[in-house]
Design a protein around this motif. Structure first.
Motif, PDB file in Angstrom:
ATOM      1  N   ARG A   1      -3.135 -29.974 -33.932  1.00 53.89           N
ATOM      2  CA  ARG A   1      -1.842 -29.583 -33.368  1.00 53.89           C
ATOM      3  C   ARG A   1      -1.860 -28.131 -32.895  1.00 53.89           C
ATOM      4  N   ARG A   2      -2.926 -27.389 -33.191  1.00 54.59           N
ATOM      5  CA  ARG A   2      -3.075 -26.021 -32.703  1.00 54.59           C
ATOM      6  C   ARG A   2      -3.451 -26.093 -31.225  1.00 54.59           C
ATOM      7  N   ASP A   3      -2.454 -25.952 -30.363  1.00 54.57           N
ATOM      8  CA  ASP A   3      -2.630 -26.287 -28.944  1.00 54.57           C
ATOM      9  C   ASP A   3      -3.600 -25.386 -28.200  1.00 54.57           C
ATOM     10  N   GLN A   4      -3.864 -24.180 -28.724  1.00 53.66           N
ATOM     11  CA  GLN A   4      -4.803 -23.291 -28.026  1.00 53.66           C
ATOM     12  C   GLN A   4      -6.227 -23.838 -28.066  1.00 53.66           C
ATOM     13  N   LEU A   5      -6.523 -24.708 -29.044  1.00 54.70           N
ATOM     14  CA  LEU A   5      -7.870 -25.268 -29.142  1.00 54.70           C
ATOM     15  C   LEU A   5      -8.179 -26.195 -27.964  1.00 54.70           C
ATOM     16  N   SER A   6      -7.172 -26.887 -27.466  1.00 52.84           N
ATOM     17  CA  SER A   6      -7.382 -27.856 -26.380  1.00 52.84           C
ATOM     18  C   SER A   6      -6.994 -27.323 -25.009  1.00 52.84           C
ATOM     19  N   LEU A   7      -6.413 -26.132 -24.950  1.00 56.66           N
ATOM     20  CA  LEU A   7      -5.874 -25.601 -23.694  1.00 56.66           C
ATOM     21  C   LEU A   7      -6.961 -25.446 -22.624  1.00 56.66           C
ATOM     22  N   ASN A   8      -8.023 -24.729 -22.942  1.00 58.74           N
ATOM     23  CA  ASN A   8      -9.079 -24.503 -21.946  1.00 58.74           C
ATOM     24  C   ASN A   8      -9.745 -25.798 -21.516  1.00 58.74           C
ATOM     25  N   TYR A   9      -9.979 -26.682 -22.477  1.00 54.54           N
ATOM     26  CA  TYR A   9     -10.666 -27.935 -22.167  1.00 54.54           C
ATOM     27  C   TYR A   9      -9.861 -28.752 -21.163  1.00 54.54           C
ATOM     28  N   CYS A  10      -8.543 -28.840 -21.377  1.00 56.34           N
ATOM     29  CA  CYS A  10      -7.695 -29.649 -20.499  1.00 56.34           C
ATOM     30  C   CYS A  10      -7.527 -29.005 -19.132  1.00 56.34           C
TER      31      CYS A  10
END
Length: 302
Positions: free
Chosen positions: A191-200
């Motif tokens: 749920r820590r959205d910064q982890l998926s931000l760059n990937y998406c």
């Protein structure tokens, strides 16, 4: 004489989301001098504010206020369809100037403006820190990191973006596609959205406009400003603890199955070894017999 009509100014709002009673709402004094609407979405029916237009909303997920909050943060098109441009800020951010100054820097053609992370060099660093502090289930974080490393290893070495402040053209189809993808990763993984931000961003093919501000303090904001923040030991943590126990139980089950499988394999090998030993003994007896026959033949030849 025909004159070209002047394009209408975009309709803009600043918004935040406060779910689960995690902390007290920060008032934004600059809202009193701004022409933009300031909207706070919350699941608290008793929340009042002198600077925010408070809107009650039923959480998207029962007992998961974090992902319910992320849905509002990541997908403003669902909640703010009347606005052309949205400026999201975490509740812990205090605006020091009228956010019109943000809009003056925003390139509508790009459609998305983010601030690079001030104190993380790579996305991998963010994964390591989130795991170290224990901000989410470690097994979920490791699974997510493994997925990204296999499918797009270069993303892990990118400079991460900070998710506390986001300026978006809510009419952009590409931005909406990115937001849909981003939220799916927040649901599937951490749920820590910064982890998926760059990937998406990389997956959809968006290169956001970078606003180069220090995350903690700039001429337009300060962060963090948290009041009345609750301990993370709440219902959600309880569910996470149960989930971790189930994960461990599953891991132990897998180990047991692997052990049993190994034992079965060992048993099969032992059986084959006995058969081989028996065959060797038979072969040795045959060799002895042939040696006796050969000795007899040689004796007769003499």
């Amino acid at each position: 004489m025909n004159r070209r009509a002047k394009p209408a100014s975009p309709k803009v709002c600043v918004y935040t989301a406060l779910m689960g009673g995690y902390e007290d709402l920060n008032e934004q004094k600059v809202a009193n001098e701004s022409h933009f609407d300031f909207i706070c979405f919350t699941d608290s029916e008793s929340l009042e504010s002198g600077t925010w237009d408070v809107k009650f909303i039923t959480p998207l997920f029962d007992n998961d206020p974090q992902r319910s909050q992320r849905h509002i943060k990541i997908k403003p098109q669902v909640y703010l369809g009347d606005y052309d441009v949205t400026i999201y800020i975490d509740n812990s951010i205090l605006l020091l100037r009228d956010p019109v100054h943000l809009l003056e820097q925003f390139d509508l053609e790009c459609g998305l403006m983010l601030a690079p992370h001030s104190f993380r060099s790579t996305v991998l660093d963010e994964f390591i820190e989130v795991s170290r502090i224990g901000l989410d289930d470690v097994s979920r974080i490791m699974e997510q990191m493994g997925h990204y490393y296999v499918s797009s290893p270069g993303v892990m070495m990118q400079k991460p973006f900070w998710g506390g402040l986001i300026v978006r053209d809510s009419r952009s189809r590409l931005v909406i596609d990115f937001q849909e993808r981003w939220f799916s990763h927040v649901c599937r993984y951490s749920r820590r959205d910064q982890l998926s931000l760059n990937y998406c961003l990389d997956e959809i093919g968006i290169i956001p406009q970078a606003i180069n501000i220090d995350n903690h303090l700039s001429d337009i904001h300060s962060w963090p400003n948290s009041r009345g923040r609750k301990s993370l030991i709440d219902k959600q943590s309880g569910y996470n603890t149960v989930a971790q126990m189930l994960n461990r139980h599953t891991a132990y089950e897998d180990k047991i199955k692997s052990f049993v499988s190994d034992q079965v394999n060992i048993g099969a090998l032992q059986s084959r070894l006995k058969d081989a030993q028996s065959e060797i003994e038979d072969l040795e007896m045959f060799i002895d017999y042939m040696q006796d026959e050969l000795d007899a033949v040689l004796a007769r030849l003499k």
